[in-house]
Design a protein around this motif. Structure first.
Motif, mmCIF file in Angstrom:
data_model
loop_
_atom_site.group_PDB
_atom_site.id
_atom_site.type_symbol
_atom_site.label_atom_id
_atom_site.label_comp_id
_atom_site.label_asym_id
_atom_site.label_seq_id
_atom_site.Cartn_x
_atom_site.Cartn_y
_atom_site.Cartn_z
ATOM 1 N N VAL A 1 82.164 15.169 15.456
ATOM 2 C CA VAL A 1 82.766 14.032 14.737
ATOM 3 C C VAL A 1 83.433 13.080 15.725
ATOM 4 O O VAL A 1 83.263 11.848 15.651
ATOM 5 N N VAL A 2 84.187 13.631 16.663
ATOM 6 C CA VAL A 2 84.897 12.793 17.641
ATOM 7 C C VAL A 2 83.899 12.016 18.510
ATOM 8 O O VAL A 2 84.036 10.802 18.713
ATOM 9 N N LEU A 3 82.893 12.716 19.007
ATOM 10 C CA LEU A 3 81.923 12.068 19.895
ATOM 11 C C LEU A 3 81.045 11.070 19.140
ATOM 12 O O LEU A 3 80.713 10.001 19.672
ATOM 13 N N LEU A 4 80.683 11.418 17.901
ATOM 14 C CA LEU A 4 79.859 10.497 17.103
ATOM 15 C C LEU A 4 80.620 9.209 16.805
ATOM 16 O O LEU A 4 80.052 8.104 16.876
ATOM 17 N N ALA A 5 81.912 9.331 16.491
ATOM 18 C CA ALA A 5 82.728 8.132 16.241
ATOM 19 C C ALA A 5 82.796 7.261 17.495
ATOM 20 O O ALA A 5 82.720 6.027 17.416
ATOM 21 N N ALA A 6 82.915 7.896 18.655
ATOM 22 C CA ALA A 6 82.959 7.128 19.909
ATOM 23 C C ALA A 6 81.623 6.456 20.177
ATOM 24 O O ALA A 6 81.565 5.291 20.616
ATOM 25 N N MET A 7 80.517 7.154 19.899
ATOM 26 C CA MET A 7 79.190 6.574 20.137
ATOM 27 C C MET A 7 78.924 5.372 19.228
ATOM 28 O O MET A 7 78.309 4.391 19.638
ATOM 29 N N GLN A 8 79.396 5.455 17.978
ATOM 30 C CA GLN A 8 79.144 4.367 17.042
ATOM 31 C C GLN A 8 79.983 3.136 17.363
ATOM 32 O O GLN A 8 79.764 2.072 16.791
ATOM 33 N N GLY A 9 80.944 3.280 18.258
ATOM 34 C CA GLY A 9 81.734 2.127 18.688
ATOM 35 C C GLY A 9 81.145 1.400 19.886
ATOM 36 O O GLY A 9 81.686 0.375 20.324
ATOM 37 N N ILE A 10 80.040 1.889 20.418
ATOM 38 C CA ILE A 10 79.406 1.236 21.575
ATOM 39 C C ILE A 10 78.589 0.030 21.083
ATOM 40 O O ILE A 10 77.746 0.182 20.181
ATOM 41 N N PRO A 11 78.797 -1.147 21.634
ATOM 42 C CA PRO A 11 78.044 -2.333 21.186
ATOM 43 C C PRO A 11 76.537 -2.151 21.372
ATOM 44 O O PRO A 11 76.086 -1.668 22.420
ATOM 45 N N ALA A 12 75.761 -2.558 20.368
ATOM 46 C CA ALA A 12 74.307 -2.380 20.416
ATOM 47 C C ALA A 12 73.674 -3.250 21.500
ATOM 48 O O ALA A 12 72.602 -2.910 22.019
ATOM 49 N N ASN A 13 74.329 -4.367 21.850
ATOM 50 C CA ASN A 13 73.714 -5.260 22.844
ATOM 51 C C ASN A 13 73.639 -4.615 24.235
ATOM 52 O O ASN A 13 72.802 -4.992 25.058
ATOM 53 N N LEU A 14 74.522 -3.633 24.486
ATOM 54 C CA LEU A 14 74.439 -2.937 25.773
ATOM 55 C C LEU A 14 73.151 -2.116 25.866
ATOM 56 O O LEU A 14 72.489 -2.083 26.916
ATOM 57 N N TYR A 15 72.808 -1.440 24.761
ATOM 58 C CA TYR A 15 71.547 -0.685 24.744
ATOM 59 C C TYR A 15 70.348 -1.628 24.850
ATOM 60 O O TYR A 15 69.358 -1.324 25.512
ATOM 61 N N GLU A 16 70.458 -2.785 24.177
ATOM 62 C CA GLU A 16 69.368 -3.747 24.208
ATOM 63 C C GLU A 16 69.168 -4.295 25.623
ATOM 64 O O GLU A 16 68.023 -4.424 26.094
ATOM 65 N N ALA A 17 70.288 -4.584 26.301
ATOM 66 C CA ALA A 17 70.186 -5.074 27.687
ATOM 67 C C ALA A 17 69.585 -4.007 28.601
ATOM 68 O O ALA A 17 68.738 -4.308 29.460
ATOM 69 N N ALA A 18 69.986 -2.741 28.403
ATOM 70 C CA ALA A 18 69.438 -1.656 29.229
ATOM 71 C C ALA A 18 67.962 -1.470 28.942
ATOM 72 O O ALA A 18 67.160 -1.214 29.862
ATOM 73 N N ARG A 19 67.554 -1.632 27.664
ATOM 74 C CA ARG A 19 66.136 -1.485 27.312
ATOM 75 C C ARG A 19 65.312 -2.601 27.945
ATOM 76 O O ARG A 19 64.197 -2.352 28.442
ATOM 77 N N ILE A 20 65.854 -3.811 27.956
ATOM 78 C CA ILE A 20 65.141 -4.945 28.582
ATOM 79 C C ILE A 20 64.981 -4.704 30.085
ATOM 80 O O ILE A 20 63.956 -5.064 30.690
ATOM 81 N N ASP A 21 66.001 -4.050 30.682
ATOM 82 C CA ASP A 21 65.922 -3.758 32.122
ATOM 83 C C ASP A 21 64.988 -2.595 32.428
ATOM 84 O O ASP A 21 64.839 -2.210 33.596
#
Length: 282
Positions: free
Chosen positions: A161-181
């Motif tokens: 629960v603690v880790l999932l809450a932290a993961m859901q707070g990560i902005p999606a654009n960071l993953y999108e930028a990493a995927r583009i790279d």
């Protein structure tokens, strides 16, 4: 002052007074029936000269090692799996969090049936793979492993629960930028997710260590409250309970409680120092 008075009174009655009284008791000899007798540091000297204290300390350290890494790794992987948008993910989240609402004693009773040597489900599963059955609750070394399995099963949902809450707070654009790279799924998890949930990971580590050192209820229910077989699961929580409510050595048990507090404080401060050092290096 008038508005905070009820909360302040609650803190004084339910937190400050028990702490102060237990510290007072640790310097006295008391069996609940006769008047207290001042013992000075006698309880602490008796504790550090008690061979059973070192058995309990060693077992608690072994128990912490056996539960800490599996709890963190399984929780991290489970949170990562539950963080995805898939059909029916709500059902999987509910199933994953079910151990969180189960009674510890009821859970331990069920696990005792599962760990039964002759007809337990765990040994039946081992036989399917051609492995010999294990005397989970009658062999001292296997009993510690069994206790660790139950504790990990119990601890994973809260950490998830603690880790999932932290993961859901990560902005999606960071993953999108990493995927583009060109970063793959594992690289995004290692380079984006893990660094950004470092604070939650540190919290899970500290809480898991504290719960391991304070372990009592699952060990009590799984081993009939005696820390057996032999001294295989004789952890600090069992030792404290036996001395306080089995032998009525209240002062001695209070001294043990304060030693456990000092141990937890030292481990927590060390863990926080490691976390801050990693942040500075990062």
């Amino acid at each position: 002052m008038l508005f905070v008075a009820p909360n302040l009174a609650s803190v004084l009655i339910f937190l400050v007074f028990p702490l102060g009284f237990s510290l007072y008791l640790s310097f006295h000899s008391w069996d609940l029936f006769r008047p207290m007798r001042f013992a000075g540091l006698g309880n602490y000297r008796q504790l550090f000269g008690d061979p059973l204290f070192y058995v309990a300390l060693r077992n608690t350290g072994e128990f912490t090692v056996l539960t800490l890494l599996p709890t963190v790794v399984i929780s991290l992987l489970t949170a990562a799996a539950l963080n995805r948008r898939l059909p029916g993910i709500g059902l999987f989240r509910t199933l994953a969090f079910l151990p969180l609402v189960a009674s510890t004693v009821a859970m331990a009773v069920v696990w005792r049936f599962l760990f039964a040597t002759d007809a337990g489900a765990v040994n039946l599963l081992l036989r399917l793979f051609g492995l010999k059955p294990v005397a989970w609750l009658s062999d001292p070394s296997a009993a510690m492993v069994a206790l660790s399995i139950v504790t990990v099963w119990r601890s994973v949902p809260f950490a998830t629960v603690v880790l999932l809450a932290a993961m859901q707070g990560i902005p999606a654009n960071l993953y999108e930028a990493a995927r583009i790279d060109g970063a793959g799924r594992w690289r995004r998890f290692r380079s984006v997710t893990v660094p950004l949930i470092r604070g939650a990971l540190s919290f899970v580590l500290v809480i898991t260590v504290i719960n391991s050192v304070q372990a009592f209820d699952q060990a009590y229910a799984l081993t009939d409250g005696n820390g057996g077989p032999e001294t295989g699961t004789y952890v600090l929580g069992i030792m404290l309970f036996q001395n306080a409510f089995g032998f009525y050595e209240i002062g001695y048990a209070a001294a043990l409680a304060w030693v456990m507090f000092a141990l937890l404080l030292a481990l927590t401060l060390f863990q926080l120092w490691l976390a801050r050092r990693d942040e500075d290096l990062g």
